[in-house]
Design a protein around this motif. Structure first.
Motif, PDB file in Angstrom:
ATOM      1  N   ILE A 178       0.846  -1.200   0.000  1.00 32.95           N
ATOM      2  CA  ILE A 178       0.000   0.000   0.000  1.00 32.95           C
ATOM      3  C   ILE A 178       0.880   1.248   0.000  1.00 32.95           C
ATOM      4  O   ILE A 178       0.644   2.190  -0.766  1.00 32.95           O
ATOM      5  N   GLU A 179       1.891   1.256   0.855  1.00 30.59           N
ATOM      6  CA  GLU A 179       2.766   2.424   0.947  1.00 30.59           C
ATOM      7  C   GLU A 179       3.502   2.679  -0.369  1.00 30.59           C
ATOM      8  O   GLU A 179       3.665   3.827  -0.781  1.00 30.59           O
ATOM      9  N   ARG A 180       3.920   1.614  -1.034  1.00 31.87           N
ATOM     10  CA  ARG A 180       4.586   1.753  -2.332  1.00 31.87           C
ATOM     11  C   ARG A 180       3.604   2.285  -3.376  1.00 31.87           C
ATOM     12  O   ARG A 180       3.946   3.161  -4.179  1.00 31.87           O
ATOM     13  N   ARG A 181       2.391   1.787  -3.350  1.00 27.33           N
ATOM     14  CA  ARG A 181       1.360   2.256  -4.290  1.00 27.33           C
ATOM     15  C   ARG A 181       1.113   3.757  -4.103  1.00 27.33           C
ATOM     16  O   ARG A 181       0.988   4.498  -5.077  1.00 27.33           O
ATOM     17  N   ILE A 182       1.039   4.206  -2.845  1.00 28.15           N
ATOM     18  CA  ILE A 182       0.842   5.624  -2.563  1.00 28.15           C
ATOM     19  C   ILE A 182       2.028   6.432  -3.075  1.00 28.15           C
ATOM     20  O   ILE A 182       1.858   7.477  -3.710  1.00 28.15           O
ATOM     21  N   ALA A 183       3.241   5.953  -2.805  1.00 27.61           N
ATOM     22  CA  ALA A 183       4.448   6.667  -3.238  1.00 27.61           C
ATOM     23  C   ALA A 183       4.507   6.781  -4.762  1.00 27.61           C
ATOM     24  O   ALA A 183       4.921   7.806  -5.305  1.00 27.61           O
ATOM     25  N   GLU A 184       4.076   5.738  -5.461  1.00 26.04           N
ATOM     26  CA  GLU A 184       4.147   5.720  -6.930  1.00 26.04           C
ATOM     27  C   GLU A 184       3.008   6.484  -7.596  1.00 26.04           C
ATOM     28  O   GLU A 184       3.186   7.037  -8.675  1.00 26.04           O
ATOM     29  N   HIS A 185       1.832   6.509  -6.966  1.00 17.16           N
ATOM     30  CA  HIS A 185       0.651   7.045  -7.648  1.00 17.16           C
ATOM     31  C   HIS A 185      -0.008   8.238  -6.964  1.00 17.16           C
ATOM     32  O   HIS A 185      -0.879   8.879  -7.558  1.00 17.16           O
ATOM     33  N   GLY A 186       0.348   8.542  -5.714  1.00 18.35           N
ATOM     34  CA  GLY A 186      -0.322   9.602  -4.969  1.00 18.35           C
ATOM     35  C   GLY A 186      -0.300  10.949  -5.658  1.00 18.35           C
ATOM     36  O   GLY A 186      -1.311  11.651  -5.712  1.00 18.35           O
ATOM     37  N   ALA A 187       0.839  11.322  -6.209  1.00 16.41           N
ATOM     38  CA  ALA A 187       0.978  12.641  -6.839  1.00 16.41           C
ATOM     39  C   ALA A 187       0.123  12.791  -8.092  1.00 16.41           C
ATOM     40  O   ALA A 187      -0.118  13.920  -8.537  1.00 16.41           O
ATOM     41  N   LYS A 188      -0.369  11.693  -8.645  1.00 20.13           N
ATOM     42  CA  LYS A 188      -1.209  11.775  -9.845  1.00 20.13           C
ATOM     43  C   LYS A 188      -2.503  12.544  -9.588  1.00 20.13           C
ATOM     44  O   LYS A 188      -3.115  13.047 -10.521  1.00 20.13           O
ATOM     45  N   LEU A 189      -2.916  12.631  -8.316  1.00 22.29           N
ATOM     46  CA  LEU A 189      -4.148  13.368  -8.010  1.00 22.29           C
ATOM     47  C   LEU A 189      -3.900  14.840  -7.719  1.00 22.29           C
ATOM     48  O   LEU A 189      -4.857  15.607  -7.561  1.00 22.29           O
ATOM     49  N   ASN A 190      -2.649  15.268  -7.640  1.00 23.79           N
ATOM     50  CA  ASN A 190      -2.372  16.699  -7.487  1.00 23.79           C
ATOM     51  C   ASN A 190      -2.965  17.439  -8.678  1.00 23.79           C
ATOM     52  O   ASN A 190      -2.768  17.050  -9.830  1.00 23.79           O
ATOM     53  N   GLY A 191      -3.723  18.475  -8.403  1.00 28.80           N
ATOM     54  CA  GLY A 191      -4.333  19.256  -9.472  1.00 28.80           C
ATOM     55  C   GLY A 191      -5.605  18.669 -10.049  1.00 28.80           C
ATOM     56  O   GLY A 191      -6.146  19.214 -11.006  1.00 28.80           O
ATOM     57  N   PHE A 192      -6.123  17.560  -9.476  1.00 31.06           N
ATOM     58  CA  PHE A 192      -7.371  16.980  -9.989  1.00 31.06           C
ATOM     59  C   PHE A 192      -8.478  18.019  -9.830  1.00 31.06           C
ATOM     60  O   PHE A 192      -8.657  18.587  -8.755  1.00 31.06           O
ATOM     61  N   PRO A 193      -9.222  18.297 -10.895  1.00 29.59           N
ATOM     62  CA  PRO A 193     -10.244  19.350 -10.846  1.00 29.59           C
ATOM     63  C   PRO A 193     -11.265  19.118  -9.734  1.00 29.59           C
ATOM     64  O   PRO A 193     -11.860  18.046  -9.635  1.00 29.59           O
ATOM     65  N   GLY A 194     -11.434  20.127  -8.893  1.00 25.38           N
ATOM     66  CA  GLY A 194     -12.437  20.069  -7.852  1.00 25.38           C
ATOM     67  C   GLY A 194     -12.038  19.331  -6.588  1.00 25.38           C
ATOM     68  O   GLY A 194     -12.843  19.211  -5.664  1.00 25.38           O
TER      69      GLY A 194
ATOM     70  N   GLU B 236     -14.960  19.852  -3.945  1.00 27.15           N
ATOM     71  CA  GLU B 236     -15.655  21.139  -4.058  1.00 27.15           C
ATOM     72  C   GLU B 236     -17.112  20.968  -4.465  1.00 27.15           C
ATOM     73  O   GLU B 236     -17.940  21.813  -4.145  1.00 27.15           O
ATOM     74  N   SER B 237     -17.415  19.864  -5.171  1.00 26.69           N
ATOM     75  CA  SER B 237     -18.788  19.665  -5.660  1.00 26.69           C
ATOM     76  C   SER B 237     -19.049  18.196  -5.950  1.00 26.69           C
ATOM     77  O   SER B 237     -18.120  17.393  -6.071  1.00 26.69           O
ATOM     78  N   ALA B 238     -20.330  17.892  -6.098  1.00 23.86           N
ATOM     79  CA  ALA B 238     -20.717  16.537  -6.487  1.00 23.86           C
ATOM     80  C   ALA B 238     -20.191  16.201  -7.886  1.00 23.86           C
ATOM     81  O   ALA B 238     -19.822  15.059  -8.160  1.00 23.86           O
ATOM     82  N   ALA B 239     -20.132  17.187  -8.753  1.00 25.70           N
ATOM     83  CA  ALA B 239     -19.633  16.953 -10.117  1.00 25.70           C
ATOM     84  C   ALA B 239     -18.171  16.527 -10.093  1.00 25.70           C
ATOM     85  O   ALA B 239     -17.765  15.614 -10.836  1.00 25.70           O
ATOM     86  N   ALA B 240     -17.355  17.151  -9.243  1.00 28.20           N
ATOM     87  CA  ALA B 240     -15.942  16.781  -9.142  1.00 28.20           C
ATOM     88  C   ALA B 240     -15.793  15.368  -8.585  1.00 28.20           C
ATOM     89  O   ALA B 240     -14.984  14.569  -9.082  1.00 28.20           O
ATOM     90  N   MET B 241     -16.578  15.044  -7.562  1.00 29.28           N
ATOM     91  CA  MET B 241     -16.536  13.703  -6.987  1.00 29.28           C
ATOM     92  C   MET B 241     -16.956  12.665  -8.027  1.00 29.28           C
ATOM     93  O   MET B 241     -16.325  11.612  -8.165  1.00 29.28           O
TER      94      MET B 241
END
Length: 168
Positions: free
Chosen positions: A19-35, A63-68
Motif C-alpha cells: 500500500i505504501e509503495r502504491r501511494i508513493a508511486e501514484h499519490g501525486a497523480k491526483l495533485n491538481g485533480f479538478p475540484g 468542491e462539488s458533487a460533479a468533481a466527486m
C-alpha cells in the motif's frame, strides 16, 4: 463541499508496504485533480498504536458533487476497485474545513463519528475538530483531527501523502 471516505480492511498478514509503495508511486497523480481540495492517503497498521486492523482508508474533500463524480468515473478509481474490491463510500456535507497546509503538516489523522440524536438542535452541534461534516441520511456527525500522534478512543491513520488542487 463534500467529505468522502472509503476503507479497505486488509488481512492481518497483509504486507502493508504494498500500500505504501502504491501511494508513493501514484499519490501525486491526483495533485491538481479538478475540484479536489485534498486527498489524504491514510494507512493503519495492525501493529501500530490504537489500531487493530490493517487498512487503507483515503479521505477526500471535494468542491462539488460533479468533481466527486468525475473521480468515481475515472480509470484510476476503476483500477482501485479491480485491485481491492467495490467499497462502500461514506459521504458527509462539510460543516468545517481545515486549511490544506494543516492537513499536509499532520503525521496522523484521528476520526470520531457520532450519532446525532433525533430532534437535536442542529444549530447547537458541538464542532470540536478542524474538519467536521454531517451525513443527514444517517444522522451522523464526523469530526477529524490532524495531529502529531494517534489519539486513544478514535479511529487513527498515518497520513502517508496528501494530494491537493494547489499541488503545493
Amino acid at each position: 463541499m463534500i467529505v468522502m471516505q472509503y476503507r479497505f480492511t486488509l488481512p492481518a498478514d497483509y504486507d502493508m508496504t504494498i500500500i505504501e509503495r502504491r501511494i508513493a508511486e501514484h499519490g501525486a497523480k491526483l495533485n491538481g485533480f479538478p475540484g479536489l481540495l485534498f486527498k489524504a492517503f491514510l494507512v493503519a497498521r495492525r501493529d501500530a498504536a490504537f489500531s487493530e486492523e490493517n487498512r487503507y482508508a483515503p479521505l477526500y474533500v471535494w468542491e462539488s458533487a460533479a468533481a466527486m463524480t468525475q473521480f468515481l468515473q475515472s480509470p484510476g478509481f476503476r483500477r482501485l476497485t479491480q485491485d481491492f474490491g467495490w467499497p462502500q463510500i461514506d459521504t458527509w456535507l462539510a460543516l468545517r474545513l481545515p486549511a490544506v497546509t494543516e492537513v499536509k503538516s499532520a503525521a496522523w489523522l484521528s476520526i470520531a463519528r457520532e450519532t446525532i440524536p433525533a430532534h437535536s438542535d442542529l444549530s447547537a452541534l458541538q464542532l470540536h475538530a478542524p474538519l467536521c461534516g454531517w451525513d443527514v441520511s444517517r444522522w451522523q456527525l464526523l469530526q477529524v483531527d490532524f495531529v502529531g500522534a494517534p489519539q486513544e478512543g478514535k479511529e487513527n491513520y498515518r497520513v502517508a501523502y496528501v494530494a491537493s488542487e494547489d499541488m503545493g
